[in-house]
Design a protein around this motif. Structure first.
Motif, PDB file in Angstrom:
ATOM      1  N   ILE A 173     -70.647  15.345   7.604  1.00  0.00           N
ATOM      2  CA  ILE A 173     -71.777  15.117   6.694  1.00  0.00           C
ATOM      3  C   ILE A 173     -72.875  16.145   6.946  1.00  0.00           C
ATOM      4  O   ILE A 173     -73.433  16.731   6.002  1.00  0.00           O
ATOM      5  CB  ILE A 173     -72.302  13.684   6.857  1.00  0.00           C
ATOM      6  N   ALA A 174     -73.191  16.393   8.218  1.00  0.00           N
ATOM      7  CA  ALA A 174     -74.257  17.345   8.537  1.00  0.00           C
ATOM      8  C   ALA A 174     -73.882  18.757   8.117  1.00  0.00           C
ATOM      9  O   ALA A 174     -74.705  19.485   7.535  1.00  0.00           O
ATOM     10  CB  ALA A 174     -74.576  17.300  10.025  1.00  0.00           C
ATOM     11  N   LEU A 175     -72.653  19.191   8.395  1.00  0.00           N
ATOM     12  CA  LEU A 175     -72.247  20.541   8.011  1.00  0.00           C
ATOM     13  C   LEU A 175     -72.241  20.701   6.498  1.00  0.00           C
ATOM     14  O   LEU A 175     -72.622  21.753   5.968  1.00  0.00           O
ATOM     15  CB  LEU A 175     -70.864  20.858   8.575  1.00  0.00           C
ATOM     16  N   ASP A 176     -71.840  19.660   5.791  1.00  0.00           N
ATOM     17  CA  ASP A 176     -71.776  19.723   4.336  1.00  0.00           C
ATOM     18  C   ASP A 176     -73.160  19.859   3.711  1.00  0.00           C
ATOM     19  O   ASP A 176     -73.354  20.627   2.756  1.00  0.00           O
ATOM     20  CB  ASP A 176     -71.067  18.474   3.808  1.00  0.00           C
ATOM     21  N   HIS A 177     -74.133  19.142   4.245  1.00  0.00           N
ATOM     22  CA  HIS A 177     -75.442  19.080   3.594  1.00  0.00           C
ATOM     23  C   HIS A 177     -76.519  19.944   4.268  1.00  0.00           C
ATOM     24  O   HIS A 177     -77.515  20.278   3.626  1.00  0.00           O
ATOM     25  CB  HIS A 177     -75.922  17.637   3.528  1.00  0.00           C
ATOM     26  N   LEU A 178     -76.345  20.274   5.544  1.00  0.00           N
ATOM     27  CA  LEU A 178     -77.385  21.005   6.261  1.00  0.00           C
ATOM     28  C   LEU A 178     -76.893  22.331   6.843  1.00  0.00           C
ATOM     29  O   LEU A 178     -77.685  23.254   7.021  1.00  0.00           O
ATOM     30  CB  LEU A 178     -77.952  20.148   7.398  1.00  0.00           C
ATOM     31  N   GLY A 179     -75.619  22.417   7.198  1.00  0.00           N
ATOM     32  CA  GLY A 179     -75.110  23.610   7.855  1.00  0.00           C
ATOM     33  C   GLY A 179     -75.456  23.613   9.337  1.00  0.00           C
ATOM     34  O   GLY A 179     -76.101  22.703   9.862  1.00  0.00           O
ATOM     35  N   MET A 180     -75.022  24.657  10.021  1.00  0.00           N
ATOM     36  CA  MET A 180     -75.303  24.790  11.449  1.00  0.00           C
ATOM     37  C   MET A 180     -76.765  25.166  11.681  1.00  0.00           C
ATOM     38  O   MET A 180     -77.427  25.747  10.828  1.00  0.00           O
ATOM     39  CB  MET A 180     -74.398  25.849  12.072  1.00  0.00           C
ATOM     40  N   GLY A 181     -77.230  24.837  12.883  1.00  0.00           N
ATOM     41  CA  GLY A 181     -78.561  25.261  13.295  1.00  0.00           C
ATOM     42  C   GLY A 181     -79.692  24.562  12.572  1.00  0.00           C
ATOM     43  O   GLY A 181     -80.776  25.130  12.418  1.00  0.00           O
ATOM     44  N   PHE A 182     -79.467  23.319  12.132  1.00  0.00           N
ATOM     45  CA  PHE A 182     -80.564  22.602  11.491  1.00  0.00           C
ATOM     46  C   PHE A 182     -81.610  22.219  12.532  1.00  0.00           C
ATOM     47  O   PHE A 182     -81.377  22.306  13.744  1.00  0.00           O
ATOM     48  CB  PHE A 182     -80.055  21.396  10.697  1.00  0.00           C
ATOM     49  N   ASP A 183     -82.772  21.785  12.094  1.00  0.00           N
ATOM     50  CA  ASP A 183     -83.933  21.714  12.985  1.00  0.00           C
ATOM     51  C   ASP A 183     -83.897  20.562  13.980  1.00  0.00           C
ATOM     52  O   ASP A 183     -84.219  20.757  15.160  1.00  0.00           O
ATOM     53  CB  ASP A 183     -85.210  21.636  12.141  1.00  0.00           C
ATOM     54  N   VAL A 184     -83.545  19.368  13.526  1.00  0.00           N
ATOM     55  CA  VAL A 184     -83.591  18.198  14.412  1.00  0.00           C
ATOM     56  C   VAL A 184     -82.382  17.308  14.178  1.00  0.00           C
ATOM     57  O   VAL A 184     -82.064  16.958  13.043  1.00  0.00           O
ATOM     58  CB  VAL A 184     -84.881  17.363  14.183  1.00  0.00           C
ATOM     59  N   GLN A 185     -81.718  16.954  15.278  1.00  0.00           N
ATOM     60  CA  GLN A 185     -80.728  15.871  15.295  1.00  0.00           C
ATOM     61  C   GLN A 185     -81.409  14.682  15.960  1.00  0.00           C
ATOM     62  O   GLN A 185     -81.928  14.789  17.076  1.00  0.00           O
ATOM     63  CB  GLN A 185     -79.508  16.279  16.109  1.00  0.00           C
ATOM     64  N   GLY A 186     -81.459  13.550  15.253  1.00  0.00           N
ATOM     65  CA  GLY A 186     -82.209  12.410  15.780  1.00  0.00           C
ATOM     66  C   GLY A 186     -81.400  11.145  15.854  1.00  0.00           C
ATOM     67  O   GLY A 186     -80.379  10.970  15.181  1.00  0.00           O
ATOM     68  N   GLY A 187     -81.888  10.229  16.671  1.00  0.00           N
ATOM     69  CA  GLY A 187     -81.287   8.904  16.812  1.00  0.00           C
ATOM     70  C   GLY A 187     -81.886   8.198  18.003  1.00  0.00           C
ATOM     71  O   GLY A 187     -82.813   8.700  18.649  1.00  0.00           O
ATOM     72  N   GLY A 188     -81.348   7.041  18.324  1.00  0.00           N
ATOM     73  CA  GLY A 188     -81.783   6.329  19.506  1.00  0.00           C
ATOM     74  C   GLY A 188     -81.265   6.987  20.775  1.00  0.00           C
ATOM     75  O   GLY A 188     -80.290   7.751  20.740  1.00  0.00           O
ATOM     76  N   SER A 189     -81.898   6.689  21.899  1.00  0.00           N
ATOM     77  CA  SER A 189     -81.496   7.316  23.163  1.00  0.00           C
ATOM     78  C   SER A 189     -80.083   6.936  23.579  1.00  0.00           C
ATOM     79  O   SER A 189     -79.456   7.638  24.377  1.00  0.00           O
ATOM     80  CB  SER A 189     -82.487   6.955  24.268  1.00  0.00           C
TER      81      SER A 189
END
Length: 409
Positions: A231-247
């Motif tokens: 999903i991330a590669l399809d919509h954002l590509g590599m090297g996007f700014d922030v990957q987020g979530g819970g610890s």
């Protein structure tokens, strides 16, 4: 899959500051300087139960990231997934005698309603795992062809040895990784794996469980980590700014996702910055579906709690802190909301120009929401004690709380 409606974000005078935020991968603070369009991916829910306070705390943190970026006049490209096929979802459906697709749809709908009520800004792309399977299968096939994956009794595993930088996100040693893998959905003790930490990319069809056409992989369903990568590669590509979530996603989920993507593309990094929110506890233990110690957003709303008060309860704690939900936390938030609303309801008040900058600076400093709340508290106290003559001040304070904190006064 559709997201939820966006609330309008008021424009403030001037411009915000670039965000300085804690990066899990480096262990230090970095200044985020995206281009005109900031790119962020936040891992979404597995919809087998209602949205609880832990979820809300996580999505509140990344809502603040978006609001800081918007205040710098950037656009934000935000992507979030829904893990609408996974073992916990299937297990809950069997337990309750319910169709798993109906369960997933009902809880996803409730999640959207909760996010709308809390004024969380929606993602531009809200994408389910099931709808992503046609994009996931080719990625697994590519990893197999590259020698970065292997077959074991019909299942396909990723080889962590294929990524030279494996371990760079979490910084954990092998034993700590093994323990967390066993605790968080992995199978480190399965015989035949090249490395106990190798995660599953494609699970071959099991009797009585749903499966999909996997082309050369055979019928089955995707592993957890490759879902978010596709999903991330399809919509954002590599090297996007922030990957987020819970610890709790640092390992294995974000570690494995980064390695999948880097092995697929030969590029580094998957995400420039890894940002993680703390855990919310109840009765001394982390709030989680498996433990059942949950405070549901929808239940609070049904009980008549103003969503703005729920949001203030979240904002009263630093996003990286682990904290405990109590009745006192909610009472304090309800009282704060009443004070703020009373203060901005007057026709004039003390100047709020400095307050806007104070709130901006607090949020730019690793999303220090408690400091931002304290600044508005001081303005409200001065309004109550002495008043003022600035007719525009109450409206400016109200717009600041809305634009930067997502709190509608």
């Amino acid at each position: 899959m559709h997201a939820w409606p966006a609330s309008e974000v008021p424009a403030l005078p001037g411009s915000g500051r670039d965000l300085r935020i804690h990066d899990t991968a480096t262990g230090g603070r970095v200044t985020l300087v995206p281009g005109p369009v900031a790119r962020i991916y936040v891992c979404g829910i597995t919809p087998y139960d209602a949205t609880h306070m832990g979820h809300a705390a996580t999505y509140n943190a990344f809502d603040l990231v978006q609001r800081v970026w918007l205040d710098t006049k950037r656009q934000v490209h935000y992507v979030q997934n829904v893990t609408d096929i996974d073992d916990p979802l299937l297990e809950r459906a069997v337990r309750d005698g319910e169709d798993w697709t109906a369960l997933a749809e009902r809880e996803t709908t409730l999640f959207r309603e909760d996010m709308t009520a809390l004024r969380m800004l929606p993602p531009q792309h809200y994408v389910g795992a099931v709808e992503s399977i046609p994009k996931i299968v080719p990625l697994v096939e590519r990893l197999l062809s590259a020698g970065a994956a292997y077959e074991l009794e019909g299942d396909i595993y990723f080889s962590v040895a294929a990524d030279p930088s494996f371990g760079a996100v979490s910084g954990l040693d092998a034993e700590a990784m093994r323990l967390l893998s066993a605790e968080r959905g992995g199978d480190p003790d399965r015989p035949g794996k090249k490395n106990p930490l190798d995660p599953m990319l494609w699970m071959s069809a099991r009797p009585g469980e749903p499966s999909w056409d996997g082309a050369s992989l055979g019928p089955g369903r995707p592993g957890w980590h490759i879902e978010c990568v596709a999903i991330a590669l399809d919509h954002l590509g590599m090297g996007f700014d922030v990957q987020g979530g819970g610890s709790d996603l640092v390992f294995p989920h974000h570690e494995m996702g980064a390695s999948h993507a880097q092995a697929l593309t030969g590029e580094h990094p998957f995400a420039k910055t890894y940002v993680h929110a703390g855990m919310v506890a109840l009765d001394g233990e982390k709030m989680s579906k498996s433990r059942g110690n949950l405070v549901f957003i929808s239940k609070l709303r049904r009980d008549g709690v103003d969503p703005a008060a729920i949001r203030l309860a979240l904002l009263a704690h630093h996003y990286r802190a682990d904290w405990e939900w109590t009745d006192a936390v909610l009472t304090e938030a309800v009282e704060r909301l009443a004070r703020w609303r009373a203060a901005v309801s007057r026709p004039d008040g003390p100047s709020a120009d400095a307050l806007v900058e104070e709130v901006r600076e607090a949020l730019a400093d690793d999303l220090d929401a408690p400091r931002a709340l304290a600044a508005i508290d001081r303005w409200a106290a001065a309004q109550t004690a002495d008043g003022g003559t600035d007719e525009g001040a109450p409206g400016l304070v109200s717009r600041t709380a809305d634009a930067l904190l997502g709190v509608a006064l």
